[in-house]
Design an enzyme around this catalytic site. Structure first.
Site, short mmCIF file in Angstrom:
data_model
loop_
_atom_site.label_atom_id
_atom_site.label_comp_id
_atom_site.label_asym_id
_atom_site.label_seq_id
_atom_site.Cartn_x
_atom_site.Cartn_y
_atom_site.Cartn_z
N HIS A 101 0.84 -1.19 0.00
CA HIS A 101 0.00 0.00 0.00
C HIS A 101 0.88 1.24 0.00
O HIS A 101 1.95 1.25 0.63
CB HIS A 101 -0.90 0.02 1.23
CG HIS A 101 -1.67 -1.25 1.43
ND1 HIS A 101 -2.50 -1.77 0.46
CD2 HIS A 101 -1.73 -2.11 2.48
CE1 HIS A 101 -3.04 -2.89 0.90
NE2 HIS A 101 -2.59 -3.12 2.12
N GLU A 117 -2.31 -0.54 8.33
CA GLU A 117 -3.29 -1.46 8.89
C GLU A 117 -2.65 -2.35 9.96
O GLU A 117 -1.43 -2.39 10.11
CB GLU A 117 -3.89 -2.35 7.79
CG GLU A 117 -2.87 -3.17 7.03
CD GLU A 117 -3.43 -3.76 5.74
OE1 GLU A 117 -4.48 -3.28 5.26
OE2 GLU A 117 -2.81 -4.68 5.19
N HIS A 175 3.76 -7.29 1.64
CA HIS A 175 3.16 -8.29 2.52
C HIS A 175 2.24 -9.23 1.76
O HIS A 175 1.84 -8.95 0.62
CB HIS A 175 2.36 -7.60 3.63
CG HIS A 175 1.24 -6.73 3.12
ND1 HIS A 175 1.42 -5.41 2.77
CD2 HIS A 175 -0.08 -6.98 2.87
CE1 HIS A 175 0.29 -4.90 2.35
NE2 HIS A 175 -0.64 -5.84 2.40
N ARG A 195 -0.66 -4.72 -6.50
CA ARG A 195 -0.36 -6.15 -6.52
C ARG A 195 1.01 -6.36 -7.15
O ARG A 195 1.26 -5.98 -8.30
CB ARG A 195 -1.45 -6.89 -7.29
CG ARG A 195 -1.46 -8.39 -7.08
CD ARG A 195 -2.67 -9.03 -7.76
NE ARG A 195 -3.93 -8.61 -7.16
CZ ARG A 195 -4.90 -8.01 -7.82
NH1 ARG A 195 -4.78 -7.74 -9.11
NH2 ARG A 195 -6.02 -7.66 -7.21
#
Length: 311
Positions: A101, A117, A175, A195
């Site tokens: 991200h 997050e 991740h 991605r």
């Protein structure tokens, strides 16, 4: 209008890596014949809205509450066009793509939204793990070669996931969630994901999912080597500029402590009662800022809940 807690209808999102564990773990009634990867528990986005499912505000969206009842529900001093958090439950029955991200600087350049997050592991099957960060010594050059050779996983740092453990995923940390994890995800209100690698998977029509290599390479923190699972400090799991997450063990009665701001609770184990409503594992409820007397009452022994707030 004094509501002690608000609940919202979950939004179920099919994913190719999803499963049906939300039905067995949390007695959820899922859409039939679909692999459900995500349950969006609390969301305020243009294309996705949580809707109040009980009480005087039944049928109102989270955005309507944010616009029309901000001080009463969420507290004073909050600005911004939308509710700032997005909370999900993920069922990773298969491995997710390797992704990243964007951090603030890259998001501004690429036109995406930042996303930091935290993952809290609720149910973990034997051998399950997560990928987070890079193996020590990985460089942009070796990473790009691994992309070409399909060997990205060999450079990813892998950690065994364990129930009631957690990991912080700041923006910029590459991740992936391995198969066998059901987790609560608490994040900034963002849906920007780049991605990097998708394990050479194709859909039933033989099509590979889109990759975002240019964007990913601009976002990955290539100094982020071998992070560890989070370490709880008393009740505190994570406190950052975007949210604060605590792990409460509730035995008997405990004030919800909105302290002038809302608090979001998710039940991990056991049950809690707020007024005449009882909540079980997987349930989410929001205690409004105005509900200063709201109290959690453990049901049948000790309950374990996550409490999320902005500070």
């Amino acid at each position: 209008m004094k509501e002690s807690c608000l609940t919202f209808a979950p939004l179920y999102v099919p994913r190719m890596w999803g499963g049906r564990d939300l039905a067995t773990l949390f007695q959820r009634k899922l859409p039939s014949a679909q692999l459900i990867g995500e349950s969006w528990e609390l969301v305020d986005r243009v294309d996705a809205q949580s809707v109040v499912e009980h009480g005087p505000w039944q049928g109102r969206t989270l955005h309507q509450l944010w616009e029309d009842h901000r001080e009463e529900v969420f507290g004073t001093g909050l600005t911004g066009p939308r509710f700032p958090l997005l909370i999900k439950i993920l069922d990773a029955s298969d491995v997710l793509s390797v992704q990243v991200h964007p951090p603030v600087t890259a998001a501004a350049t690429l036109g995406g939204e930042c996303k930091t997050e935290v993952w809290y592991f609720v149910s973990v099957k034997p051998g399950a793990s997560v990928f987070a960060g890079l193996k020590r010594g990985t460089t942009p050059e070796t990473f790009q070669r691994a992309l070409t050779d399909g060997m990205v996983a060999s450079l990813m740092h892998r950690l065994e996931s364990r129930p009631d453990e957690f990991i912080f995923i700041p923006s910029g940390r590459v991740h992936a969630i391995d198969a066998g994890n059901v987790l609560f995800e608490i994040q900034q209100n963002s849906d920007t994901t780049y991605r990097v690698f998708d394990w050479d998977r194709v859909d039933p029509n033989g099509n590979a999912r889109q990759l975002h290599l240019r964007e990913s390479l601009a976002c990955i923190d290539f100094g982020d080597f071998e992070p560890e699972l989070g370490r709880r400090q008393g009740e505190l799991l994570v406190q950052c500029e975007y949210f604060k997450v605590q792990r409460w063990a509730v035995a008997g009665r405990r004030p919800a402590e909105p302290d002038g701001r809302f608090a979001v609770f998710q039940v991990v184990r056991g049950g809690v009662r707020v007024d005449d409503r009882t909540f079980r594992p997987g349930d989410l409820f929001l205690v409004p800022a105005s509900a200063t007397a709201a109290t959690l009452q453990a049901v049948e022994g000790e309950a374990l809940v996550l409490r999320t707030s902005l500070d």
